[in-house]
Design an enzyme around this catalytic site. Structure first.
Site, short mmCIF file in Angstrom:
data_model
loop_
_atom_site.label_atom_id
_atom_site.label_comp_id
_atom_site.label_asym_id
_atom_site.label_seq_id
_atom_site.Cartn_x
_atom_site.Cartn_y
_atom_site.Cartn_z
N ASP A 148 41.61 35.66 41.58
CA ASP A 148 41.79 36.24 42.91
C ASP A 148 40.65 35.82 43.83
O ASP A 148 40.86 35.49 45.00
CB ASP A 148 41.83 37.77 42.81
N ARG A 151 41.05 32.14 44.81
CA ARG A 151 42.09 32.02 45.85
C ARG A 151 41.57 32.51 47.19
O ARG A 151 41.81 31.87 48.23
CB ARG A 151 43.30 32.85 45.43
#
Length: 308
Positions: A148, A151
């Site tokens: 996460d 990203r």
């Protein structure tokens, strides 16, 4: 360093093996998979390219051959459906994961071996691994919000036209629905990211929502994540191999940081050769602190419902 990838015949495991091969840092990569032919095929494909990139031992094996591994990377699991949350995977994946842990215990582990959980729901399974393997908390890590965070940084850089490697911003908490962004400490080239032109409150909200939905987007478009998660797995393994003492948002069973205990969740963690060396309790904005506590409560409630 010897790394055994359990589930190495799947997309995530094979991509992780390729990332580890390309870096040439670990000396030995063993591929394990329930599908023995797939494991043999992946190992053979990687071996065929070894003369072009790195001198490593790469082969398919079994739990008995894996027992001297420095790091066990567990990527095996059932794939998440497009509209399914990661926590919804629990009832389908816990039995599979428990069987893997039982096989590891039966074969035996080195006392200093590290177990690195990638399978989803990663926080729940990391906590389960720590409990079932009876290892010190430092030796059981989950990928947590590493993907996460990667990203998040990459999308910020793309939208604001910045160098991605100089964007430092974290996603913490659960790898799932209750994750949250940490804008309070986010930087670009050492400068406060929130002061960079274009990083408005509206942008911050939009980029986090896109980050949060990235997993489902990749599943919808290509069937599942592979390359990015492989790179983040390699990032953690390399921090271990080189004893980097690098601060990473991995998931570990908490020992008191931010008032949390006994729950596996991502907070800033120093990672080195012995695993998770310490948690770093940096100051959070009040709303970030509240989000972390809410994330921990959600994970505790879920863990209480599983049948391990």
């Amino acid at each position: 360093m010897k790394v055994s990838i359990i589930g190495g015949g799947g997309r995530v495991g094979s991509n992780a093996a390729f990332a580890l091969q390309c870096a040439g840092i670990v000396s030995e990569i063993q591929i394990l998979d329930a599908n023995a032919d797939m494991a043999e095929g992946e190992a053979l494909d990687l071996l065929h390219g070894s003369s072009s990139i790195a001198d490593q031992r790469i082969y398919a094996g079994d739990y008995n051959r894996a027992k001297d591994s420095d790091v066990f990377v567990i990527t095996a699991g059932l794939r998440r459906k497009p509209d399914e949350s990661r926590l919804d995977l629990i009832n389908r994946n816990v039995a599979l994961f428990s069987g893997i842990l039982d096989s590891m215990k039966a074969a035996g582990l080195r006392k200093d071996a590290l177990v690195f959980v990638v399978s989803n729901p990663v926080d729940i399974l990391t906590q389960l691994a720590a409990a079932k393997l009876n290892l010190p908390w430092q030796q059981v890590l989950g990928l947590g919000t590493m993907l996460d965070t990667a990203r998040f940084r990459s999308l910020i850089a793309q939208e604001l036209k910045l160098a991605a490697t100089q964007v430092k911003a974290l996603i913490l908490g659960e790898h799932g629905d209750s994750m949250f962004p940490v804008w309070s400490s986010a930087t670009y080239a050492g400068l406060p990211l929130t002061k960079i032109a274009g990083c408005t409150p509206t942008f911050q909200s939009q980029i986090f929502e896109r980050t949060k939905g990235s997993g489902a987007e990749v599943i919808r478009r290509k069937g599942g994540a592979g390359w990015a998660v492989g790179l983040t797995i390699a990032e953690v393994v390399h921090a271990i191999a080189h004893d980097k003492r690098q601060v990473l948002p991995v998931s570990t069973v908490q020992q008191g940081a931010y008032g949390l205990r006994g729950v596996a969740i991502s907070v800033p963690t120093i990672v080195g050769r012995a695993g998770a060396l310490a948690h770093v309790e940096v100051e959070l904005w009040p709303k970030e602190q509240q989000a972390l506590q809410a994330s921990a409560r959600a994970l505790n409630e879920t863990f209480a419902k599983i049948k391990a």
